[in-house]
Scaffold this active site. Structure first.
Site, PDB file in Angstrom:
ATOM      1  N   GLY A 122       0.991  -1.499   0.153  1.00 46.22           N
ATOM      2  CA  GLY A 122       0.181  -0.171   0.018  1.00 46.22           C
ATOM      3  C   GLY A 122       0.807   1.247  -0.019  1.00 46.22           C
ATOM      4  O   GLY A 122       1.844   1.501  -1.092  1.00 46.22           O
ATOM      5  N   SER A 189       6.312  -4.596  -2.008  1.00 50.20           N
ATOM      6  CA  SER A 189       5.594  -2.924  -2.827  1.00 50.20           C
ATOM      7  C   SER A 189       6.338  -2.584  -1.814  1.00 50.20           C
ATOM      8  O   SER A 189       7.261  -1.540  -0.735  1.00 50.20           O
ATOM      9  CB  SER A 189       4.475  -3.008  -2.865  1.00 50.20           C
ATOM     10  OG  SER A 189       3.980  -2.139  -3.599  1.00 50.20           O
ATOM     11  N   TRP A 190       5.289  -1.268  -0.767  1.00 50.20           N
ATOM     12  CA  TRP A 190       5.673  -0.368  -0.085  1.00 50.20           C
ATOM     13  C   TRP A 190       6.010  -1.314   0.890  1.00 50.20           C
ATOM     14  O   TRP A 190       6.474  -0.942   2.279  1.00 50.20           O
ATOM     15  CB  TRP A 190       3.957   0.079   0.126  1.00 50.20           C
ATOM     16  CG  TRP A 190       4.300   0.320   2.439  1.00 50.20           C
ATOM     17  CD1 TRP A 190       3.361   0.153   3.379  1.00 50.20           C
ATOM     18  CD2 TRP A 190       4.955   1.396   2.988  1.00 50.20           C
ATOM     19  NE1 TRP A 190       3.497   0.649   4.452  1.00 50.20           N
ATOM     20  CE2 TRP A 190       4.618   1.146   3.794  1.00 50.20           C
ATOM     21  CE3 TRP A 190       5.783   2.379   1.806  1.00 50.20           C
ATOM     22  CZ2 TRP A 190       5.055   2.526   4.992  1.00 50.20           C
ATOM     23  CZ3 TRP A 190       6.308   3.949   3.203  1.00 50.20           C
ATOM     24  CH2 TRP A 190       6.127   3.348   4.121  1.00 50.20           C
ATOM     25  N   ASP A 345       7.797  -4.743 -14.369  1.00 44.86           N
ATOM     26  CA  ASP A 345       7.073  -4.100 -12.767  1.00 44.86           C
ATOM     27  C   ASP A 345       6.123  -2.870 -13.097  1.00 44.86           C
ATOM     28  O   ASP A 345       7.715  -1.868 -13.326  1.00 44.86           O
ATOM     29  CB  ASP A 345       7.187  -4.591 -11.275  1.00 44.86           C
ATOM     30  CG  ASP A 345       6.692  -3.560 -10.083  1.00 44.86           C
ATOM     31  OD1 ASP A 345       6.199  -3.403 -10.131  1.00 44.86           O
ATOM     32  OD2 ASP A 345       6.868  -4.494  -9.821  1.00 44.86           O
ATOM     33  N   HIS A 373       3.891  -6.582 -11.099  1.00 51.09           N
ATOM     34  CA  HIS A 373       4.203  -6.236  -9.345  1.00 51.09           C
ATOM     35  C   HIS A 373       3.870  -7.076  -8.879  1.00 51.09           C
ATOM     36  O   HIS A 373       4.796  -7.403  -7.307  1.00 51.09           O
ATOM     37  CB  HIS A 373       3.615  -4.799  -9.848  1.00 51.09           C
ATOM     38  CG  HIS A 373       3.941  -4.451  -8.440  1.00 51.09           C
ATOM     39  ND1 HIS A 373       4.695  -3.916  -8.301  1.00 51.09           N
ATOM     40  CD2 HIS A 373       2.575  -3.947  -7.736  1.00 51.09           C
ATOM     41  CE1 HIS A 373       4.653  -3.915  -6.406  1.00 51.09           C
ATOM     42  NE2 HIS A 373       3.297  -3.519  -6.630  1.00 51.09           N
TER      43      HIS A 373
END
Length: 400
Positions: A122, A189-190, A345, A373
């Site tokens: 996120g 990711s985050w 990605d 991704h």
């Protein structure tokens, strides 16, 4: 290297000559065949690129591994790459981490197993039951939690007292609450951003790291995805994201969305949240994933996802410098780590994973050539499972 399609068109064939160390003669390879959905990653270790090739004319020949490769490299080809079955948590709870925030947590797998904490993306994405499937439930004690304002944590979509440093403190509070001395850290990711920040803040509490879809929260990464760079690949999807904003406010889309995501009118918030979320969900896979895209229609999910992401991006991750995470690699250089990156990605382009790899050559770097991704794409999921298997074996061998 020569590339071509096999007769059944489901595999890629290649031929290559790989140069070994100077003391050994060149080794010539014939053909390698692998399904598109489970293609072997390019593997970089200490800056070297290793490609294992094999004859596969009858679809029975096993891959040929150069004899001078490390034994661990040969072993990695034998690791399980299949997701584990669905499982339910054996314990859940809520932990009050501030006067405002309470976070949800759960444990599944082996209550006496090696602890691993899953750090979701996120920010604002929350966890899901499928996140448990990357880990061997007989070996790992699997801890999932929802970050401030996300998922089941309360208050929902709250931005107050919500910074990277607050989340790092929450992870430590959760570790202490669960009476875990140290644990393995897993984030994509985050989640990779927060995993790096947490591990650099508390390296003595981390037994190993697995990172996916690297996001260092630098200005060029935000500009790529939210200011028009990725639009070159997804111009049709970009239009919906762009057109919510009047032309006179398009100088900075992140700021323009911030205004709407924090509007006094809830319907304005929802409209901006849906557009923001759909842009990411429609670009997160190499091939469109309808279930993922539908998340953009869920106002409850979208509001937390969009508001919290935008809040962190406007504030540059609350990091003091653009290169903060790269500058801190020395603090975690000793930790066994695997980095998994989809070649295509779009959300977190490979330039960031490559920069991290160059700064942290000791980490095992795996590039999945037919993935975007999402952690749920077949090739990425397979490498994440294998990464956990690799660290599991290291832990087992250390105990012998």
């Amino acid at each position: 290297m020569k590339l071509g399609l096999s007769p059944n068109s489901n595999t890629i064939l290649s031929s290559s000559t790989l140069s070994p160390p100077p003391s050994l003669p060149p080794i010539s390879f014939s053909y390698i065949s692998f399904p598109f959905s489970h293609s072997l990653p390019f593997h970089y270790k200490g800056g070297e690129r290793l490609i294992c090739c094999a004859q596969n004319f009858d679809h029975k020949t096993e891959p040929i591994v150069p004899t001078y490769l490390m034994a661990s490299e040969h072993e990695s080809q034998q690791l399980n790459r299949n997701l584990y079955p669905n499982l339910e948590p054996y314990a859940t709870g809520f932990l009050k981490v501030s006067d405002i925030h309470t976070i949800y947590w759960e444990k599944s797998g082996n209550p006496s197993g090696h602890p691993v904490v899953f750090i979701h993306g996120g920010p604002g994405g929350g966890t899901s039951p499928s996140n448990r499937r990357f880990f061997d439930p007989d070996f790992y004690q699997i801890i999932l939690f929802d970050q401030r304002g996300a998922g089941k944590s309360t208050p929902h979509a709250c931005l107050e007292e919500n910074t990277t440093w607050d989340l790092i403190d929450d992870i430590e509070k959760l570790r202490e609450h669960l009476e875990i001395p140290e644990w393995q850290v897993f984030g994509g990711s985050w989640g990779s951003t927060l995993a790096l920040a947490y591990s650099q803040s508390h390296p003595d509490k981390v037994t190993g790291m697995i990172l996916r879809g690297i996001f260092l929260l630098r200005k060029k990464e935000i500009d790529w995805f939210y200011e028009g760079g990725a639009a070159a690949l997804f111009p049709d999807v970009w239009e919906s994201f762009r057109d919510l904003i009047p032309e006179n406010e398009r100088g900075c889309f992140v700021d323009a969305y911030r205004k709407r995501l924090n509007s006094d009118d809830i319907e304005t918030q929802y409209a901006a949240a849906r557009a923001w979320t759909k842009w990411e969900m429609m670009t997160a896979h190499l091939l469109p994933n309808e279930d993922n895209i539908k998340k953009g229609d869920d106002d409850f999910f979208s509001l937390a996802f969009a508001r919290i992401e935008n809040h962190y991006f406007v504030n540059k991750g609350f990091f003091p410098t653009d290169s903060f995470l790269l500058d801190g690699v020395d603090k975690i250089r000793h930790i066994n780590a695997v980095i998994v990156q989809g070649r295509y990605d779009v959300c977190c382009p490979m330039m960031s994973a490559w920069d991290l790899h160059k700064a942290w050559a000791e980490a095992d770097f795996r590039v999945v050539p037919d993935a975007g991704h999402s952690a749920n794409e077949p090739g990425v999921a397979a490498e994440l499972v294998a990464a956990n298997e690799k660290l599991k074996n290291l832990i087992k061998n250390k105990g012998n």
